[in-house]
Write an enzyme that holds these catalytic residues in place. Structure first.
Site, short mmCIF file in Angstrom:
data_model
loop_
_atom_site.label_atom_id
_atom_site.label_comp_id
_atom_site.label_asym_id
_atom_site.label_seq_id
_atom_site.Cartn_x
_atom_site.Cartn_y
_atom_site.Cartn_z
N ILE B 77 26.78 64.18 9.41
CA ILE B 77 26.97 63.83 10.81
C ILE B 77 26.32 64.90 11.67
O ILE B 77 26.55 66.10 11.46
CB ILE B 77 28.49 63.75 11.12
CG1 ILE B 77 29.11 62.59 10.37
CG2 ILE B 77 28.74 63.64 12.61
CD1 ILE B 77 30.62 62.59 10.41
N CYS B 78 25.50 64.50 12.63
CA CYS B 78 24.80 65.47 13.48
C CYS B 78 25.79 66.20 14.37
O CYS B 78 26.58 65.59 15.10
CB CYS B 78 23.79 64.76 14.36
SG CYS B 78 23.17 65.85 15.65
N ILE B 79 25.73 67.52 14.32
CA ILE B 79 26.71 68.31 15.07
C ILE B 79 26.57 68.14 16.58
O ILE B 79 27.57 68.02 17.30
CB ILE B 79 26.65 69.80 14.66
CG1 ILE B 79 27.80 70.57 15.30
CG2 ILE B 79 25.32 70.45 15.01
CD1 ILE B 79 28.09 71.91 14.65
#
Lengths: 102, 130, 130
Positions: B77-79
């Site tokens: 998941i992209c931070i």
């Protein structure tokens, strides 16, 4: 070994398919998925555009998306091949690149 | 073949994450490797463990978790996108002073570099979005 | 810092193209796509950005977002050069259809016709569309 393009929008709502056809080089493959499958059906006002695309490209439509929307493979314009998800995977393998027209 | 998959839409709202899942499942069944699934934009919402869909519907998050556990697929998941939308793992919740985390098992939060790396490492990067 | 052509070993350089077809503000795609490009710059890949269809609106001069309460991220396009992202391609037909010309754009770009852009897309290793 050319490009595989995917289109997931209904041609009635967005210009995505037209944009894809306008940029796909001759000999590339176009796979219609999700709401994009409506373009594959005979008798719509976009049929001429799709038939024009069939002349230059190889067209595919994702069968499960077609069936989900109440459309049958028999209603698909001649020249468009119906594939399942495994066929989708095979197409990505057979083409060097995938461009998703979103 | 080694595949990278980018999911740009949230679960249920858009078919993109369903199509991505069906594609990944078919690729695994054919013996391909899914190097990584990267979740961006609203796609980060695929990774919340607090979703409770109706019992007669598919549970999109659980499906991803099972794929991660059974096939060792890296679910990232992209931070940056996650911070905007309130997706947190334990470490991030502590750093941001939030009172809980909500990330589902099998997912991890990391930077956009993971997407670029997937583009470099994989034979194919396939994008699913709106 | 070594230049990419001086690197040894597994330092593959791939051609990444970021395809922008969406207008800014109405949805978050333009902003978050730009964030990917900024991160990607650090990976020393061959990066280019293509703006076509409504994507050309991302580069319109004079954006003023004060009235909508959103951040004006258009100055970031001018900062791309500092990240060595210098290949910005804008499709001539998309500009013309929208009554725009190169003078309306906030950053120097290479305007090219649809056919040339299509050929350029075909040369890429990875195409990320947002």
């Amino acid at each position: 070994m050319s490009m595989l393009h995917t289109v997931n929008k209904s041609p009635f709502e967005r210009n995505t398919l037209a944009a894809c056809i306008g940029h796909a080089l001759p000999g590339s493959a176009i796979l219609l998925i999700e709401d994009g499958v409506y373009a594959a059906v005979r008798g719509t006002s976009h049929e001429d555009m799709v038939r024009g695309a069939i002349a230059e490209h190889t067209l595919y439509v994702l069968g499960p998306d077609l069936l989900a929307r109440g459309m049958k493979p028999e209603q698909v314009i001649e020249g468009i091949s119906v594939v399942d998800y495994g066929g989708f995977v095979d197409l990505t393998e057979q083409h060097e690149r995938v461009q998703s027209w979103l | 073949m080694k595949y990278g998959i980018l999911v740009n839409e949230g679960p249920y709202q858009h078919q993109a994450s369903d199509t991505a899942y069906q594609f990944a499942k078919a690729a695994l069944e054919k013996g391909h490797e899914i190097f990584r699934v990267f979740f961006y934009h609203d796609g980060v919402n695929n990774g919340t463990r607090f979703g409770v869909p109706p019992q007669d519907d598919r549970n999109i998050t659980v499906r991803w978790t099972e794929m991660a556990e059974q096939h060792g697929v890296d679910m990232v998941i992209c931070i940056a996108a996650a911070q905007r939308r309130g997706l947190l793992d334990e470490g991030e919740a502590k750093r941001q002073g939030k009172d809980g985390d909500n990330i589902a098992p099998g997912f991890r939060i990391s930077g956009l570099g993971q997407l670029i790396e997937a583009g470099i490492q994989c034979d194919r990067l396939v994008v699913f979005g709106d | 810092m070594s230049e990419p052509w001086e690197e040894e070993g597994p330092g593959t350089i791939k051609k990444f193209m970021y395809v922008n077809r969406k207008a800014p503000y109405g949805t978050i795609y333009a902003l978050e796509s730009l964030e990917v490009v900024l991160i990607a710059a650090a990976f020393e890949q061959d990066v280019s950005m293509a703006f076509l269809d409504d994507g050309v609106y991302q580069l319109k001069k004079g954006q003023d977002t004060a009235g909508i309460g959103m951040k004006n991220f258009s100055p970031t396009y001018r900062a791309l050069e500092g990240y060595d992202v210098e290949k910005l391609y804008v499709e001539a037909e998309s500009l013309a259809e929208r009554g725009l010309s190169e003078d309306d754009l906030l950053v120097p770009v290479e305007v090219m016709g649809r056919e040339a852009l299509a050929a350029l897309m075909d040369e890429q290793d990875v195409i990320l569309s947002f």
